[in-house]
Design a protein around this motif. Structure first.
Motif, PDB file in Angstrom:
ATOM      1  N   GLN A 110       3.074  20.732  -6.372  1.00 15.79           N
ATOM      2  CA  GLN A 110       4.461  20.380  -6.682  1.00 15.79           C
ATOM      3  C   GLN A 110       5.404  21.554  -6.436  1.00 15.79           C
ATOM      4  O   GLN A 110       6.522  21.371  -5.943  1.00 15.79           O
ATOM      5  CB  GLN A 110       4.552  19.891  -8.131  1.00 15.79           C
ATOM      6  N   ILE A 111       4.953  22.743  -6.759  1.00 14.69           N
ATOM      7  CA  ILE A 111       5.772  23.934  -6.504  1.00 14.69           C
ATOM      8  C   ILE A 111       5.959  24.136  -5.005  1.00 14.69           C
ATOM      9  O   ILE A 111       7.047  24.461  -4.539  1.00 14.69           O
ATOM     10  CB  ILE A 111       5.136  25.179  -7.157  1.00 14.69           C
ATOM     11  N   GLN A 112       4.907  23.918  -4.243  1.00 11.73           N
ATOM     12  CA  GLN A 112       5.011  24.040  -2.788  1.00 11.73           C
ATOM     13  C   GLN A 112       5.968  22.991  -2.228  1.00 11.73           C
ATOM     14  O   GLN A 112       6.724  23.279  -1.288  1.00 11.73           O
ATOM     15  CB  GLN A 112       3.636  23.897  -2.132  1.00 11.73           C
ATOM     16  N   ALA A 113       5.954  21.802  -2.799  1.00  9.95           N
ATOM     17  CA  ALA A 113       6.877  20.755  -2.353  1.00  9.95           C
ATOM     18  C   ALA A 113       8.326  21.182  -2.594  1.00  9.95           C
ATOM     19  O   ALA A 113       9.209  20.926  -1.757  1.00  9.95           O
ATOM     20  CB  ALA A 113       6.578  19.448  -3.074  1.00  9.95           C
ATOM     21  N   ASP A 137      18.966  17.292  -1.597  1.00 10.34           N
ATOM     22  CA  ASP A 137      19.324  17.638  -2.975  1.00 10.34           C
ATOM     23  C   ASP A 137      18.772  16.593  -3.938  1.00 10.34           C
ATOM     24  O   ASP A 137      18.211  16.934  -4.987  1.00 10.34           O
ATOM     25  CB  ASP A 137      20.842  17.733  -3.121  1.00 10.34           C
ATOM     26  N   SER A 138      18.921  15.317  -3.572  1.00 11.00           N
ATOM     27  CA  SER A 138      18.370  14.252  -4.411  1.00 11.00           C
ATOM     28  C   SER A 138      16.857  14.386  -4.526  1.00 11.00           C
ATOM     29  O   SER A 138      16.280  14.231  -5.608  1.00 11.00           O
ATOM     30  CB  SER A 138      18.732  12.880  -3.824  1.00 11.00           C
ATOM     31  N   GLU A 139      16.213  14.703  -3.401  1.00 10.63           N
ATOM     32  CA  GLU A 139      14.758  14.881  -3.399  1.00 10.63           C
ATOM     33  C   GLU A 139      14.361  16.057  -4.288  1.00 10.63           C
ATOM     34  O   GLU A 139      13.362  15.989  -5.012  1.00 10.63           O
ATOM     35  CB  GLU A 139      14.265  15.108  -1.970  1.00 10.63           C
ATOM     36  N   PHE A 140      15.128  17.130  -4.243  1.00 11.36           N
ATOM     37  CA  PHE A 140      14.830  18.322  -5.044  1.00 11.36           C
ATOM     38  C   PHE A 140      14.779  17.975  -6.530  1.00 11.36           C
ATOM     39  O   PHE A 140      13.829  18.333  -7.241  1.00 11.36           O
ATOM     40  CB  PHE A 140      15.901  19.385  -4.785  1.00 11.36           C
ATOM     41  N   HIS A 141      15.806  17.263  -6.982  1.00  3.12           N
ATOM     42  CA  HIS A 141      15.856  16.924  -8.400  1.00  3.12           C
ATOM     43  C   HIS A 141      14.776  15.899  -8.759  1.00  3.12           C
ATOM     44  O   HIS A 141      14.242  15.932  -9.880  1.00  3.12           O
ATOM     45  CB  HIS A 141      17.253  16.429  -8.765  1.00  3.12           C
ATOM     46  N   ALA A 142      14.437  15.023  -7.824  1.00  2.00           N
ATOM     47  CA  ALA A 142      13.355  14.069  -8.064  1.00  2.00           C
ATOM     48  C   ALA A 142      12.020  14.799  -8.185  1.00  2.00           C
ATOM     49  O   ALA A 142      11.164  14.422  -9.003  1.00  2.00           O
ATOM     50  CB  ALA A 142      13.305  13.042  -6.932  1.00  2.00           C
TER      51      ALA A 142
END
Length: 222
Positions: A110-113, A137-142
């Motif tokens: 998850q950290i790598q993602a 940005d949306s993906e980051f917060h998800a």
């Protein structure tokens, strides 16, 4: 039986397609805040029948993105600074906890993602690809919500981010803001990667507050 099942699947698919298309147009402000449209016109525009469009509108109403008003039809929910403040108040209450949990629970994968997302966001920034920036940005917060490990919280935050996205779209012309977003995301990732919930809380709080300040400044400038 098989034909009936296929027909139900088709209806579900059309409903989902109508919902996703209309939601994207609202969030990208193609359908502008306050705009009034009819179900009939939307159905023609989407090339489908009225029923899946009606079902999509019902779902968008629950999302708070449209209202159905007598004699006006479907009205895209307007945006205001009051809306922004209220959304961010709820984000601060919930996203801070998500960041803390992510710092305590995130896996290496998850950290790598999150790191990969930041790399892609910097590439989008260099290319001045606003649509990709917003999507990332949306993906980051998800990804943070996913790392927090609470599906109910993730669902709540997904809705809040959807409702925030129109403000993003309306305020992306502020010089240097997107560079700042990448810098803030890097700090958040570092806090999660080092397992520091206090640092993660501070970083996400600063990020949300900066988002609000940027938009308020842009609205006042206009």
């Amino acid at each position: 039986m098989h034909a009936a099942k296929a027909e139900r699947t088709k209806r579900v698919s059309l409903k989902s397609q109508a919902y996703e298309t209309l939601k994207r147009r609202i969030l990208n402000c193609e359908l502008k805040p306050g705009a009034a449209v009819t179900v009939a016109d939307l159905a023609v525009d989407l090339g489908m029948g009225r029923m899946p469009v009606l079902q999509a509108v019902e779902r968008l109403t629950l999302d708070g993105l449209v209202e159905v008003m007598p004699r006006k039809g479907v009205v895209v929910s307007p945006v205001s600074l009051d809306d922004l403040v209220e959304i961010n108040e709820v984000r601060l209450l919930n996203e801070v906890q998500a960041a803390r949990w992510a710092a305590e629970r995130a896996t290496k994968t998850q950290i790598q993602a999150l790191r990969t997302n930041l790399t892609r966001m910097k590439e989008a920034l260099s290319a001045r690809d606003v649509a990709d920036m917003i999507a990332l940005d949306s993906e980051f917060h998800a990804l943070i919500s996913e790392a927090a490990g609470n599906s109910i919280l993730a669902e709540l935050l997904a809705n809040l981010h959807d409702r925030s996205q129109r403000f993003w779209t309306l305020s992306l012309k502020v010089p240097g803001h997107n560079d700042l977003v990448c810098e803030q995301h890097a700090v958040i990732i570092d806090a999660i990667a080092t397992g520091d919930p206090d640092k993660a809380e501070t970083a996400i709080r600063d990020h949300i507050n900066a988002f609000q300040s940027n938009i308020v400044d842009e609205v006042l400038r206009r």
